[in-house]
Design a protein around this motif. Structure first.
Motif, PDB file in Angstrom:
ATOM      1  N   GLN A  74       0.829  -1.202   0.000  1.00  0.00           N
ATOM      2  CA  GLN A  74       0.000   0.000   0.000  1.00  0.00           C
ATOM      3  C   GLN A  74       0.867   1.258   0.000  1.00  0.00           C
ATOM      4  OE1 GLN A  74      -3.768   0.059   0.032  1.00  0.00           O
ATOM      5  NE2 GLN A  74      -2.851   1.836  -0.969  1.00  0.00           N
ATOM      6  N   HIS A  75       1.956   1.232   0.767  1.00  0.00           N
ATOM      7  CA  HIS A  75       2.872   2.376   0.804  1.00  0.00           C
ATOM      8  C   HIS A  75       3.476   2.618  -0.575  1.00  0.00           C
ATOM      9  CE1 HIS A  75       5.873   5.210   2.208  1.00  0.00           C
ATOM     10  NE2 HIS A  75       6.825   4.459   1.679  1.00  0.00           N
ATOM     11  N   ILE A  76       3.891   1.551  -1.230  1.00  0.00           N
ATOM     12  CA  ILE A  76       4.472   1.673  -2.568  1.00  0.00           C
ATOM     13  C   ILE A  76       3.446   2.260  -3.537  1.00  0.00           C
ATOM     14  CG2 ILE A  76       5.281   0.335  -4.562  1.00  0.00           C
ATOM     15  CD1 ILE A  76       6.626  -1.560  -2.497  1.00  0.00           C
ATOM     16  N   CYS A  77       2.224   1.751  -3.490  1.00  0.00           N
ATOM     17  CA  CYS A  77       1.174   2.238  -4.392  1.00  0.00           C
ATOM     18  C   CYS A  77       0.823   3.697  -4.099  1.00  0.00           C
ATOM     19  CB  CYS A  77      -0.064   1.356  -4.271  1.00  0.00           C
ATOM     20  SG  CYS A  77       0.110  -0.255  -5.070  1.00  0.00           S
ATOM     21  N   ASP A  78       0.769   4.044  -2.823  1.00  0.00           N
ATOM     22  CA  ASP A  78       0.480   5.432  -2.466  1.00  0.00           C
ATOM     23  C   ASP A  78       1.546   6.369  -3.015  1.00  0.00           C
ATOM     24  OD1 ASP A  78      -1.793   4.646  -1.135  1.00  0.00           O
ATOM     25  OD2 ASP A  78      -0.900   4.737   0.865  1.00  0.00           O
ATOM     26  N   GLU A  79       2.793   5.964  -2.891  1.00  0.00           N
ATOM     27  CA  GLU A  79       3.896   6.810  -3.349  1.00  0.00           C
ATOM     28  C   GLU A  79       3.931   6.931  -4.869  1.00  0.00           C
ATOM     29  OE1 GLU A  79       6.344   8.555  -1.426  1.00  0.00           O
ATOM     30  OE2 GLU A  79       4.715   8.194   0.003  1.00  0.00           O
ATOM     31  N   LEU A  80       3.536   5.869  -5.564  1.00  0.00           N
ATOM     32  CA  LEU A  80       3.603   5.861  -7.027  1.00  0.00           C
ATOM     33  C   LEU A  80       2.292   6.276  -7.682  1.00  0.00           C
ATOM     34  CD1 LEU A  80       5.609   2.535  -7.586  1.00  0.00           C
ATOM     35  CD2 LEU A  80       6.495   4.880  -7.614  1.00  0.00           C
ATOM     36  N   GLY A  81       1.242   6.443  -6.874  1.00  0.00           N
ATOM     37  CA  GLY A  81      -0.050   6.804  -7.444  1.00  0.00           C
ATOM     38  C   GLY A  81      -0.772   5.653  -8.103  1.00  0.00           C
ATOM     39  N   TYR A  82      -0.509   4.432  -7.647  1.00  0.00           N
ATOM     40  CA  TYR A  82      -1.155   3.243  -8.202  1.00  0.00           C
ATOM     41  C   TYR A  82      -2.330   2.810  -7.324  1.00  0.00           C
ATOM     42  CZ  TYR A  82       3.230   2.423 -10.884  1.00  0.00           C
ATOM     43  OH  TYR A  82       4.310   2.535 -11.707  1.00  0.00           O
ATOM     44  N   ASP A  83      -3.256   2.082  -7.915  1.00  0.00           N
ATOM     45  CA  ASP A  83      -4.238   1.333  -7.144  1.00  0.00           C
ATOM     46  C   ASP A  83      -3.624  -0.017  -6.787  1.00  0.00           C
ATOM     47  OD1 ASP A  83      -6.317   3.205  -7.157  1.00  0.00           O
ATOM     48  OD2 ASP A  83      -6.997   2.563  -9.142  1.00  0.00           O
ATOM     49  N   LEU A  84      -4.076  -0.603  -5.684  1.00  0.00           N
ATOM     50  CA  LEU A  84      -3.525  -1.878  -5.224  1.00  0.00           C
ATOM     51  C   LEU A  84      -4.572  -2.975  -5.320  1.00  0.00           C
ATOM     52  CD1 LEU A  84      -1.428  -3.701  -3.801  1.00  0.00           C
ATOM     53  CD2 LEU A  84      -2.267  -2.780  -1.611  1.00  0.00           C
ATOM     54  N   GLU A  85      -4.168  -4.099  -5.876  1.00  0.00           N
ATOM     55  CA  GLU A  85      -5.012  -5.294  -5.905  1.00  0.00           C
ATOM     56  C   GLU A  85      -4.215  -6.458  -5.336  1.00  0.00           C
ATOM     57  OE1 GLU A  85      -7.612  -8.106  -8.998  1.00  0.00           O
ATOM     58  OE2 GLU A  85      -6.614  -6.293  -9.712  1.00  0.00           O
ATOM     59  N   ILE A  86      -4.770  -7.124  -4.323  1.00  0.00           N
ATOM     60  CA  ILE A  86      -4.104  -8.258  -3.694  1.00  0.00           C
ATOM     61  C   ILE A  86      -4.637  -9.557  -4.285  1.00  0.00           C
ATOM     62  CG2 ILE A  86      -3.711  -9.517  -1.538  1.00  0.00           C
ATOM     63  CD1 ILE A  86      -2.266  -6.847  -1.644  1.00  0.00           C
ATOM     64  N   VAL A  87      -3.723 -10.423  -4.717  1.00  0.00           N
ATOM     65  CA  VAL A  87      -4.077 -11.725  -5.276  1.00  0.00           C
ATOM     66  C   VAL A  87      -3.558 -12.811  -4.336  1.00  0.00           C
ATOM     67  CG1 VAL A  87      -3.830 -13.290  -7.242  1.00  0.00           C
ATOM     68  CG2 VAL A  87      -3.948 -10.804  -7.620  1.00  0.00           C
TER      69      VAL A  87
END
Length: 280
Positions: A74-87
């Motif tokens: 989540q931290h990585i996605c927040d910093e990069l502006g991505y949405d996160l999907e967990i598989v």
């Protein structure tokens, strides 16, 4: 005045249309990072029924994932502006999913081993996990001060890990049982007295002590009697498809801004809220 008002109104309408179009473009351009993990390996990752503490929905499921790996993703996605999907995938399915492109990356407590590097790329480490041993407080091995002191122990660990493949064979005259298919299964085996000891990493061991008060943790790190492992073996990284330099560079740009203290603070937060049921 009326004409002017119509011009202004028209301009505002045009601006609204452009803004709406722009937002559509931005929405289309926003990337979704598909991250695979077991969702059953506390404190790195686990499954829970609600979004408590900021847990993330698991794809194609009514359940949620949380833990250190989810917090980091989540931290990585927040910093990069991505949405996160967990598989959610089994341990042995993680690397194949990256290789096939089914997921973008794996954030699941994976050591950066030379064997894995043959088939996937890794980012900079997002955690450094020392190797420890778990046994019961009343075990004959509870006072062990070195790997040599574990001689003759009946032991096991999780399959396809350095704990099982590299560490257990270093124990003199060890009775090595078949590998367990998950970290929780490994802990259950120790709790059920199917083995004398298990070998794992520090975060898993610390989390296990919360769930199993009868366990004790043995840490030989920094002594002459420690397990012989390379730095790569205890460096935990994000695995990606070979040649995906764009994503690797993006994630590395986030990790390079973090310190070991940042990692430890996040891990301690995960351990503090991990569900005891994951190791039962």
């Amino acid at each position: 005045m009326k004409k002017s008002r119509r011009i202004v109104t028209g301009a505002l309408c045009a601006a609204a249309v452009l803004a709406a179009a722009g937002s559509t473009v931005n929405a289309e351009e926003k990337k979704t990072l598909r991250v695979a993990m077991e969702c059953g390996y506390a404190p790195y990752n686990w499954t829970q029924p609600t979004d408590e503490n900021g847990a993330v929905p698991i794809a194609d499921s009514t359940e949620y994932a949380y833990g250190y790996d989810v917090m980091m993703a989540q931290h990585i996605c927040d910093e990069l502006g991505y949405d996160l999907e967990i598989v959610k995938l089994d341990w042995d399915a993680l690397v194949p999913a990256v290789v096939s492109g089914t997921v973008d990356c794996v954030i699941a407590g994976q050591s950066i081993t030379s064997e894995r590097l043959e088939v996937v790329d890794f980012t900079e480490p997002y955690y450094y996990a020392s190797i420890i041993t778990l046994t019961k407080k009343d075990s004959e091995y509870a006072e062990a001060k070195s790997v040599a002191d574990l001689a003759g122990a009946t032991c096991t660990s999780q399959q396809n890990t350095i704990w099982y493949d590299s560490c257990l064979p270093q124990i003199p005259d060890a009775n090595i049982l078949p590998a367990q298919d998950s970290a929780p299964a490994m802990l259950v085996a120790l709790d059920a007295d199917k083995c004398d000891i298990v070998v794992t990493d520090m975060p898993t061991g610390m989390a296990a002590l919360v769930a199993y008060p009868d366990f004790t943790l043995l840490d030989f790190s920094g002594t002459e009697g420690e397990f012989e492992v390379s730095d790569e073996d205890i460096n935990i990284g994000v695995s990606l498809q070979k040649g995906n330099t764009e994503l690797k560079d993006a994630i590395d740009s986030v990790l390079k801004e973090m310190t070991v203290e940042d990692f430890e603070e996040m891990m301690n937060a995960a351990i503090a809220v991990q569900p005891l049921s994951d190791a039962e």
